[in-house]
Scaffold this motif. Structure first.
Motif: not given
Length: 836
Positions: A795, A805, A801-802
């Motif tokens: 990730l 999150r 995407a990190w």
């Protein structure tokens, strides 16, 4: 109504002095500049950072002292509202000046007040030492509560001890922890208000006499508890909380004739004996002298605090009979669990009440927070020591126990085993010594007992306190911990705070639940980029700190993997080290492969007598020496241990963390608050399904669910029920080692001396238990932990995407504010005395 607004509503408007304060005609900013200039003119060291710090602190404290006086006046006029008295052996306050300036809104005025040629405000603030009044999460939770007490307008006092040398200052020599005194009071503290008129006698030892049918304690030794107030400002209000600290002083002066004979040490020995009560937090109790000192400290806290609460109540209301209805006495863990016995003694012996009324008042007032599920961590004291130091209290404990066991036998006739299990006295089966169970005393005397996370509270009544829960099922409740966003987001991370203001408005500063609005925006690419820019700046600040303090260069673009907490076997820093070694071995086996660069950061203190924990610290340093100097590894992996962990150091580390390690064995961590601070600052969490991790994960997933339905947290390892089952079936850690070649290679490297310069015996005491009984199941969870770390790498290799999150983590943290926590305490525990 939100949780935060409910908490604010719990305090009466009449207790808030804001209106009166605003009606004052003087210009606070002008007063501040004048006070600072006067204090600076009195210094002989010019415009040094130390001089400026002192001047600004004195000016801030003077303004806050006015607010403090108005707060006390308002609280004295309260009608039918209980005042909360929060007793704790620890209050980990950190630095006070930055927090005060944020509360009173004086940053610009301070900049203007600093004379030409003076250091910048940032440098001035860095010169303040952390107040060494606590150690870990227990003390930091108590400090956060004081912040919320003031900000929510709750009539209250925190009560603690004024430790001159803290627990200890941690230094590292050749990779080993070395303890030295923490000299935080070397130059005094501008945040303290000595209260010379508040002095109470505290006795030890002696005998109990019978005078006219009344029992009375005649101590053999006496000290005087002197009050010193530490002021804590509220935010968004002009209220001020009080941490009342006790300083022990000798009850009599030097022995003058002895001094005149030249026997100087003997003439003043009792002065030093009294002062020693305030020297160190948690003195090493592995010796009889250490155990006696610790028990004396706990009684000093309890006796002085209760005498103070009774004296204040009598001043305000005139009679002792209403004490239980108008005062809440809350025990933060078992350290102040002597409180019920001391309150009973004061009511019986000093105020002449009968047993039944005294017990009714005591049980109305007292409540207790449990912070551990481990039976060995529940404090007990040898009956012999208790009798030698506190003979009257032992009589009272015996009588409480007699009446309590009569009730147990009446409700469960013939169940002698249950009576033995719940007794306040452990009779010392199998030749052991008889001991007083302090948690049992706290439970029997309290009207409410709470755990600090949903899982902890459930396990509390299913395991260690199951018998008490059968007796009083309504007495046990849950109040999940929180943290104050003022310290741990606004002040620690101004870059992220500004980004949140721009994205969702600034309402979250007063009501943290508004962070949920971030959930719908977490996937926005531009927001993710702005977040990562803020994170990189924070990481660069930490990287600069590491280079200055340790001489280690770390790449701020690498994944900052952080575990900062008290070093303890159940918190499993060793599991983290095993993964580091496995990663190192994999890198040198295939250095040309793709590796997500990672910087693994540790910080935390080990108790001075805790050999296993100190060995973990040494192993971290030995592994770091090998890894950081291996040219095959380069920047692919770095290992850092930051010494002398503190609140101010945490304010640098937390905003920089990418990954938060919360990896305790499932069922052992009561709650955690570091996990909340990390997530609030945009770190993703890798953790077991334990403590508040569970509620955090559920909160994140509810506010900002992922499309694939998976958790926003990186979860691994055995569940609590699985841990219990595997132990019941007969856990053999060697099977896991034999079946996992990677794990075996890691253990072989450590025991083979790869990281200890060819000394294979150095870590035998750490590794052998892992192969024999492994009480915290590191071997069983190793494979799952390593596999989960691969998911983390994957990730992090996708920045968009990190960032999404991480933003989901922040969005789910609105529940975890101490404002909400205190609101629940007010409603469920402190608002009115519960019916017995």
């Amino acid at each position: 109504m939100t949780k935060t607004s409910t908490a604010r509503a719990a305090a009466p408007a009449s207790s808030r002095p804001a209106a009166a304060a605003k009606s004052r005609s003087h210009d606070a900013a002008a007063d501040f500049r004048q006070l600072a200039a006067r204090a600076l003119a009195q210094r002989s060291d010019g415009h040094s950072a130390e001089a400026c710090l002192n001047a600004v602190a004195i000016a801030s404290r003077t303004l806050l002292a006015d607010r403090w006086a108005l707060t006390q006046q308002a609280d004295a006029r309260r009608k039918g509202v209980r005042r909360v008295h929060y007793l704790s052996m620890e209050f980990l306050m950190g630095r006070a000046l930055g927090n005060a300036l944020a509360a009173i809104g004086m940053h610009e005025q301070v900049e203007a007040a600093l004379p030409e040629g003076a250091p910048a405000l940032g440098e001035v603030l860095e010169h303040e030492p952390d107040a060494a009044l606590g150690n870990g999460g227990l003390g930091r939770l108590a400090a956060c509560f004081l912040d919320s007490f003031a900000s929510l307008g709750l009539p209250s006092f925190g009560y603690g001890l004024r430790y001159k040398h803290g627990m200890f200052a941690q230094h590292i020599q050749d990779g080993r922890q070395v303890e030295q005194p923490d000299e935080w009071l070397r130059h005094g503290s501008a945040w303290e208000l000595p209260r010379h008129e508040l002095r109470y006698p505290v006795g030890f030892g002696g005998t109990v006499v019978n005078e006219g049918g009344q029992r009375r304690w005649v101590p053999a030794q006496a000290v005087v508890a002197q009050a010193v107030d530490f002021i804590v400002p509220g935010h968004g209000t002009e209220r001020v909380s009080t941490l009342r600290q006790w300083q022990a002083e000798a009850a009599r002066p030097i022995d003058f004739p002895t001094f005149c004979r030249g026997e100087f040490a003997s003439a003043g020995a009792h002065l030093q004996e009294a002062e020693a009560l305030n020297w160190v937090l948690y003195p090493d109790d592995s010796t009889p002298a250490g155990r006696e000192l610790r028990l004396k400290q706990e009684f000093l806290l309890v006796s002085a605090s209760l005498q103070d609460t009774l004296a204040r109540h009598l001043r305000e209301f005139g009679d002792v009979h209403s004490y239980g209805r108008l005062n809440a006495v809350h025990l933060n863990d078992t350290h102040p669990a002597m409180a019920p016995a001391e309150l009973m003694r004061l009511l019986l012996d000093e105020h002449g009440l009968g047993w039944d009324e005294a017990w009714k008042i005591t049980s109305q007032a007292v409540s207790y927070t449990n912070h551990t599920l481990m039976p060995e961590a529940l404090e007990t004291w040898p009956v012999s020591l208790f009798e030698a130091l506190l003979p009257r209290h032992l009589e009272i404990v015996y009588e409480i126990n007699r009446r309590f066991l009569d009730e147990v036998r009446a409700r469960f006739p013939g169940d002698d085993a249950m009576a033995a299990r719940v007794s306040l006295i452990d009779e010392g089966a199998h030749g052991g010594e008889r001991r007083v169970r302090m948690a049992a005393l706290a439970i029997v005397a309290s009207h409410k007992v709470n755990g600090v996370s949903a899982l902890h509270s459930r396990l509390m009544v299913e395991t260690i306190f199951a018998d008490y829960a059968k007796l009083w099922p309504q007495r046990f409740i849950n109040v999940t911990n929180g943290v104050t966003p003022r310290r741990w987001l606004e002040q620690a991370n101004p870059g992220l705070s500004a980004l949140l203001d721009k994205t969702i408005g600034d309402g979250w500063r007063a009501d943290l639940s508004q962070l949920s609005e971030l959930g719908a925006k977490a996937g926005q690419k531009r927001l993710g980029q702005e977040f990562m820019k803020v994170k990189l700046a924070n990481k660069q600040r930490l990287a600069d700190h590491i280079r200055r303090e340790l001489g280690i260069n770390v790449d701020p673009h690498s994944l900052f993997d952080v575990q900062i907490k008290r070093i303890h076997e159940y918190k499993r820093q060793l599991l983290n080290v095993l993964h580091v070694v496995a990663r190192y071995q994999a890198i040198i086996a295939n250095p040309s492969a793709h590796w997500t660069p990672r910087t693994v950061i540790f910080a935390g203190k080990a108790a001075s007598a805790y050999r296993a924990a100190k060995l973990v610290i040494q192993l971290i340093h030995d592994v770091a020496r090998v890894v950081n100097s291996d040219p095959r590894v380069g920047d692919k992996l770095k290992v850092v241990f930051l010494p002398n962990y503190s609140v101010s150091l945490a304010q640098i580390i937390l905003p920089a963390a990418d990954l938060s390690e919360q990896i305790s064995t499932a069922g052992t961590e009561a709650s955690g608050t570091g996990n909340m601070k990390f997530a609030l600052n945009g770190a993703c969490t890798i953790g077991t399904w334990d403590g508040a991790n569970i509620e955090m994960a559920e909160g994140m997933d509810a506010v900002s669910p992922r499309k694939d339905g998976a958790s926003n947290m990186f979860v691994f390892g055995l569940l609590t029920e699985e841990v219990a089952r595997i132990k019941a079936l007969g856990y053999d850690p060697r099977l896991y080692v034999e079946e996992n070649r990677q794990l075996k290679a890691v253990l072989d490297a450590i025991t083979g001396g790869v990281f200890s310069w060819g000394d294979p015996d150095r870590y035998r005491a750490l590794v052998q238990p892992l192969l024999q009984h492994d009480p915290y199941l590191l071997m069983a969870d190793f494979a799952a932990y390593v596999e989960c770390q691969k998911t983390v790498d994957a990730l992090y290799d996708e920045p968009t995407a990190w960032a999404e999150r991480a933003l989901r983590n922040i969005a789910g943290m609105g529940f975890f504010s101490t404002d909400r926590t205190i609101g629940e305490y007010v409603q469920q525990v402190w608002a009115a005395p519960a019916k017995r």
